[in-house]
Design an enzyme around this catalytic site. Structure first.
Site, PDB file in Angstrom:
ATOM      1  N   GLU A 121       0.847  -1.201   0.000  1.00 27.65           N
ATOM      2  CA  GLU A 121       0.000   0.000   0.000  1.00 27.65           C
ATOM      3  C   GLU A 121       0.876   1.242   0.000  1.00 27.65           C
ATOM      4  OE1 GLU A 121      -2.435  -0.036   3.509  1.00 27.65           O
ATOM      5  OE2 GLU A 121      -2.889  -2.163   3.262  1.00 27.65           O
ATOM      6  N   LYS A 123       2.178   4.652   1.340  1.00 26.96           N
ATOM      7  CA  LYS A 123       2.165   5.227   2.689  1.00 26.96           C
ATOM      8  C   LYS A 123       1.808   6.705   2.580  1.00 26.96           C
ATOM      9  CE  LYS A 123       4.809   5.430   6.943  1.00 26.96           C
ATOM     10  NZ  LYS A 123       4.824   6.853   7.217  1.00 26.96           N
ATOM     11  N   ASP A 125       1.075  10.479   3.512  1.00 30.49           N
ATOM     12  CA  ASP A 125       1.725  11.388   4.448  1.00 30.49           C
ATOM     13  C   ASP A 125       0.685  12.298   5.092  1.00 30.49           C
ATOM     14  OD1 ASP A 125       3.850  12.295   5.816  1.00 30.49           O
ATOM     15  OD2 ASP A 125       4.660  13.534   4.218  1.00 30.49           O
ATOM     16  N   ARG A 144      -3.937   9.402  17.045  1.00 29.33           N
ATOM     17  CA  ARG A 144      -3.230   8.242  17.563  1.00 29.33           C
ATOM     18  C   ARG A 144      -2.690   8.471  18.974  1.00 29.33           C
ATOM     19  NH1 ARG A 144       1.397   4.774  17.153  1.00 29.33           N
ATOM     20  NH2 ARG A 144       2.748   6.579  17.176  1.00 29.33           N
ATOM     21  N   TYR A 233      -7.058   2.254   5.977  1.00 25.52           N
ATOM     22  CA  TYR A 233      -6.048   1.224   5.692  1.00 25.52           C
ATOM     23  C   TYR A 233      -6.036   0.102   6.721  1.00 25.52           C
ATOM     24  CZ  TYR A 233      -3.253   4.103   8.917  1.00 25.52           C
ATOM     25  OH  TYR A 233      -2.811   4.829   9.994  1.00 25.52           O
ATOM     26  N   LYS A 296       2.687  -5.289   3.877  1.00 28.47           N
ATOM     27  CA  LYS A 296       2.011  -5.965   4.984  1.00 28.47           C
ATOM     28  C   LYS A 296       1.831  -7.439   4.658  1.00 28.47           C
ATOM     29  CE  LYS A 296      -0.636  -1.801   6.081  1.00 28.47           C
ATOM     30  NZ  LYS A 296      -1.932  -1.134   6.163  1.00 28.47           N
ATOM     31  N   LYS A 320      10.627   3.582   2.857  1.00 29.50           N
ATOM     32  CA  LYS A 320      10.534   5.026   2.603  1.00 29.50           C
ATOM     33  C   LYS A 320      11.154   5.407   1.259  1.00 29.50           C
ATOM     34  CE  LYS A 320       9.179   7.453   5.604  1.00 29.50           C
ATOM     35  NZ  LYS A 320       9.287   7.814   6.997  1.00 29.50           N
ATOM     36  N   CYS A 411      26.854  44.834   2.260  1.00 32.27           N
ATOM     37  CA  CYS A 411      25.552  44.187   2.478  1.00 32.27           C
ATOM     38  C   CYS A 411      24.596  44.604   1.354  1.00 32.27           C
ATOM     39  CB  CYS A 411      24.990  44.603   3.833  1.00 32.27           C
ATOM     40  SG  CYS A 411      23.268  44.101   4.045  1.00 32.27           S
ATOM     41  N   CYS A 414      21.733  46.969   3.158  1.00 30.17           N
ATOM     42  CA  CYS A 414      22.006  48.267   3.792  1.00 30.17           C
ATOM     43  C   CYS A 414      23.350  48.860   3.383  1.00 30.17           C
ATOM     44  CB  CYS A 414      21.924  48.139   5.311  1.00 30.17           C
ATOM     45  SG  CYS A 414      23.303  47.231   6.012  1.00 30.17           S
ATOM     46  N   CYS A 429      26.734  40.614   7.365  1.00 34.43           N
ATOM     47  CA  CYS A 429      26.595  42.072   7.340  1.00 34.43           C
ATOM     48  C   CYS A 429      26.960  42.593   8.721  1.00 34.43           C
ATOM     49  CB  CYS A 429      25.153  42.462   6.991  1.00 34.43           C
ATOM     50  SG  CYS A 429      24.711  44.135   7.474  1.00 34.43           S
ATOM     51  N   CYS A 435      20.426  47.302  10.114  1.00 31.87           N
ATOM     52  CA  CYS A 435      20.181  46.797   8.754  1.00 31.87           C
ATOM     53  C   CYS A 435      18.714  46.355   8.679  1.00 31.87           C
ATOM     54  CB  CYS A 435      21.108  45.621   8.466  1.00 31.87           C
ATOM     55  SG  CYS A 435      20.674  44.703   6.983  1.00 31.87           S
TER      56      CYS A 435
HETATM   57  S1  IVH Z   1      -0.626   0.646   8.697  1.00 30.32           S
HETATM   58  C1  IVH Z   1       0.229  -1.412  12.523  1.00 30.32           C
HETATM   59  N1  IVH Z   1      -0.881   1.631   6.275  1.00 30.32           N
HETATM   60  O1  IVH Z   1       2.137   5.593   8.797  1.00 30.32           O
HETATM   61  C2  IVH Z   1       0.252  -0.704  11.251  1.00 30.32           C
HETATM   62  N2  IVH Z   1      -0.083   3.068   7.995  1.00 30.32           N
HETATM   63  O2  IVH Z   1       4.632   5.198  10.301  1.00 30.32           O
HETATM   64  C3  IVH Z   1      -0.337   0.622  11.362  1.00 30.32           C
HETATM   65  N3  IVH Z   1       0.349   5.356   7.272  1.00 30.32           N
HETATM   66  O3  IVH Z   1       0.778   5.711  12.018  1.00 30.32           O
HETATM   67  C4  IVH Z   1      -0.270   1.469  10.208  1.00 30.32           C
HETATM   68  N4  IVH Z   1      -0.255   5.081   5.179  1.00 30.32           N
HETATM   69  O4  IVH Z   1      -0.344   7.077  10.184  1.00 30.32           O
HETATM   70  C5  IVH Z   1      -0.512   1.881   7.551  1.00 30.32           C
HETATM   71  N5  IVH Z   1      -1.174   2.376   4.116  1.00 30.32           N
HETATM   72  C6  IVH Z   1      -0.830   2.617   5.367  1.00 30.32           C
HETATM   73  C7  IVH Z   1      -0.393   3.889   5.792  1.00 30.32           C
HETATM   74  C8  IVH Z   1      -0.019   4.063   7.125  1.00 30.32           C
HETATM   75  C9  IVH Z   1       0.183   5.938   6.076  1.00 30.32           C
HETATM   76  C10 IVH Z   1       0.857   6.034   8.480  1.00 30.32           C
HETATM   77  C11 IVH Z   1       0.038   5.809   9.725  1.00 30.32           C
HETATM   78  C12 IVH Z   1       0.971   5.224  10.726  1.00 30.32           C
HETATM   79  C13 IVH Z   1       2.300   5.650  10.186  1.00 30.32           C
HETATM   80  C14 IVH Z   1       3.392   4.704  10.629  1.00 30.32           C
END
Ligand code: IVH
Length: 679
Positions: A121, A123, A125, A144, A233, A296, A320, A411, A414, A429, A435
């Site tokens: 999936e 991730k 932000d 959370r 998710y 996962k 990441k 500068c 000034c 400066c 300034c």
């Molecule tokens: S699963 C136990 N799935 O990432 C697993 N988290 O760094 C719980 N996040 O706190 C999270 N996209 O806020 C999961 N597809 C995704 C996600 C995701 C973003 C965030 C979430 C979590 C943080 C962990």
């Protein structure tokens, strides 16, 4: 609707429906000031409910809309316990760490399990939210927090259209916790920041901060004006009753009306990594920010066997993405004068989208760095924006034939002489606060969120105040000629009243904020807090000698010298005197308290640090923890709530384990900071 409901069951059903509907309309009417039905329709429903409640003849619950007026009292930011803890994710920063993850999964599951299905999936932000549904109805939404208890953000979450208030009930567990991410799309983020700028407010650094800031509003009307979205998710309580694997769970959540991202599957690392390549290419074209992928283990039975560590499951990992690097062209190179007089070369760019924000300027750090990289006007370069960090030019892809600007000897603002201190790459400066550039930056620093937090005093206003000669030092803010301001274009009565109020509210700042706001060189938030704790009053700090300054952990000779120098400058003493005269009175004793409870997921918790952290020095980590509301202690005892362990953690970690104190690692700290919008 047909009102001839006779038997008790359908009568009750209709009553439930009406109560739900009326509660919803109360919310739109009273909380958002934005009714979605006419008063007549509302009244008709209320009368029907009254009639049916009488007909049923049972006691009417306290919270029935027939017995309440307006919206129920706000539950904003009340603690809410999660039914199942909300864990975080461990990170993988390179392929090798993904291989390690997969090896561990297979090891724990045993030799015979050669095929492990993974779900992949994106991730998102944003920030994690727990939505609790009882009998299909959304009862509360919480952040959370520390993973066990979060803050109630229900009224704000109800403004998000992606989140259903009511779920189709067939086959649904009585209590269901739906988990997902609240986020702001790239487009909504750009629009919000445009508005912020027009209003002279500070722009948000990235979509995640904007989303977190929008959810943490006391007034849901503000949240409603921000365009937030949601992706589901996962699930907490009730999860096993819904599905036996992640992929089916997501399908079920989609069927229930939640937006769910498109996912991929893989059964080995090669599959995971090729998916990673594909998503990395797609990333710039996506409507929202993603900062990696989450792998996962699909089957819940396997997830259970793999179990979890203190804060993250062993069945998932976040892979990441590196910070986005985008090519563009340098149109010009200008010299910018900072708060402390440092003159920095800044590239003016052909605007590009990087990490969800439009970037049209990027730092070249210092003259030597610019020359070393061979950067010229007209060079094609790569630009990066990692997290909240200011955009920077990484390197030239094509240096071109333009010129490299000469290092200024005066500068650019000034005209004062430029100095270069021995052993320093920076040029500076020499004019100090006379300034205008330095004065503007000092003011911007003084009014900023972590300093005096003077809302409404944005960059434009500050610049104008200086340019028109209304403000010559930070103290002048407290003697503003509001009559002059009134005649300015765009300066309505409301704005004036807000500015006045911001100034009034800031008259009793915590001592550490005041010290930080002064902008003493080398005195950041951490040091300011330590100075406030150690000296307890401004007078004592101003009188401190070198030895007593150096005796503070983290204050070396250079910092001590800078503090002494600052307070010995007549101009600075005058500024402080006029601040005090104008009624700005720093309050001691608040050091250690978070800026506001909504940012304090660790409020009242005692935390111990041990080992070496990667991203923070010990002092930085302590300061961050305090901003999260924690008390930082140096020894582990039964009173400790958390131990944060870095590399080479020793006896404190052992002791924590022996006492059963929860142990977190650095990424948990980063996660708390993110959740609180502080990172
Ligand atoms: S699963 C136990 N799935 O990432 C697993 N988290 O760094 C719980 N996040 O706190 C999270 N996209 O806020 C999961 N597809 C995704 C996600 C995701 C973003 C965030 C979430 C979590 C943080 C962990």
């Amino acid at each position: 609707m047909n009102n001839r409901t006779t038997d008790a069951a359908s009568l009750k059903q209709r009553i439930i429906e009406l109560r739900r509907e009326l509660k919803k309309h109360n919310y739109f009417y009273y909380v958002l000031d934005r009714p979605i039905i006419s008063d007549a329709e509302y009244d008709a429903m209320l009368r029907e409910l009254e009639r049916l409640e009488t007909e049923l003849g049972e006691p009417v619950p306290e919270d029935s809309p027939t017995r309440t007026v307006g919206a129920p009292p706000s539950t904003a930011f009340r603690p809410r316990e999660h039914g199942v803890p909300m864990l975080s994710l461990a990170n993988a920063f390179d392929d090798e760490e993904v291989y390690q993850f997969d090896r561990r999964v297979r090891e724990v599951l045993g030799e015979e399990n050669t095929v492990v299905d993974y779900l992949i999936e994106p991730k998102i932000d944003g920030l994690a939210i727990n939505l609790r549904y009882e009998a299909g109805e959304l009862v509360f939404a919480a952040t959370r927090g520390d993973g066990h208890t979060g803050e109630d953000v229900t009224d704000n979450v109800r403004t998000i259209e992606d989140i259903p208030w009511l779920l189709e009930q067939q086959g649904l567990p009585e209590v269901l916790e739906v988990r997902g991410e609240v986020y702001m799309s790239k487009a909504a983020f750009a629009e919000l920041n445009r508005k912020q700028q027009l209003l002279g407010e500070r722009p948000f650094a990235n979509p995640r901060n904007a989303a977190a800031g929008s959810l943490r509003q006391l007034d849901p009307k503000v949240t409603a004006s921000r365009r937030l979205n949601f992706f589901a998710y996962g699930a907490g309580l009730g999860m096993e009753l819904l599905a036996d694997r992640q992929s089916t769970l997501l399908q079920k959540l989609r069927a229930l009306g939640f937006p769910v991202q498109s996912c991929e599957k893989a059964c080995d690392v090669a599959g995971l990594l090729s998916s990673y390549q594909r998503w990395q290419k797609k990333r710039p074209d996506m409507d929202y920010e993603i900062d990696g992928l989450v792998y996962k283990v699909d089957a819940f039975a396997y997830q259970e066997r793999l179990g979890s560590l203190s804060r993250s499951p062993r069945w998932a990992i976040a892979h990441k993405f590196p910070a986005e690097e985008v090519p563009t062209k340098i149109r010009d190179i200008i010299w910018q004068v900072g708060r402390t007089g440092v003159i920095t070369p800044v590239a003016v760019l052909e605007p590009v989208q990087v990490g969800g924000a439009t970037v049209s300027r990027a730092t070249l750090h210092n003259p030597s760095e610019m020359q070393r990289k061979g950067i010229r006007i007209g060079s094609r370069v790569l630009v990066r924006r990692a997290g909240d960090v200011i955009p920077e030019v990484i390197r030239a892809i094509d240096k071109g034939t333009g010129r490299t600007p000469a290092i200024p000897d005066a500068c650019p603002v000034c005209g004062a002489a430029v100095i270069r201190e021995p052993d320093e790459v920076a040029i500076r400066c020499s004019a100090g606060l006379s300034c205008p550039a330095q004065l503007k930056q000092s003011l911007e620093h003084f009014v900023s969120r972590s300093a005096m937090d003077l809302e409404g005093f944005g960059e434009k206003l500050v610049a104008r105040l200086v340019d028109e000669g209304l403000v010559k030092s930070v103290a002048d803010l407290y003697a503003l000629d509001f009559e002059r301001l009134r005649s300015w274009e765009g300066m309505g009565e409301k704005k004036l009243a807000n500015l006045r109020m911001a100034l009034e509210r800031s008259r009793h700042p915590a001592l550490h904020r005041f010290i930080y706001a002064l902008g003493i060189r080398h005195v950041g938030e951490v040091t300011a807090r330590m100075l406030a704790e150690r000296f307890g009053s401004l007078e004592a700090l101003m009188a401190a000698d070198r030895d007593s300054l150096i005796s503070i952990e983290g204050v070396g000779p250079e910092v001590a010298e800078s503090i002494r120098h600052f307070f010995s400058e007549p101009h600075n003493r005058e500024t402080i005197d006029s601040l005090l005269e104008r009624g700005v009175l720093p309050q001691a004793g608040e050091a250690g308290v978070a800026a506001s409870p909504k940012q304090a997921p660790l409020a009242g918790k005692t935390v111990v640090l041990t080992g070496t952290l990667e991203h923070f020095t010990r002092e930085q980590a302590k300061e961050r923890l305090r901003r999260l509301g924690a008390k930082v202690s140096s020894s582990v005892s039964t009173k400790s709530d958390w131990v944060i362990a870095g590399a080479k953690a020793g006896s404190k970690l052992e002791k924590a384990k022996a006492l059963g104190i929860p142990v977190a690692d650095e990424s948990q700290l980063i996660e708390w900071l993110r959740e609180a919008g502080l990172e």
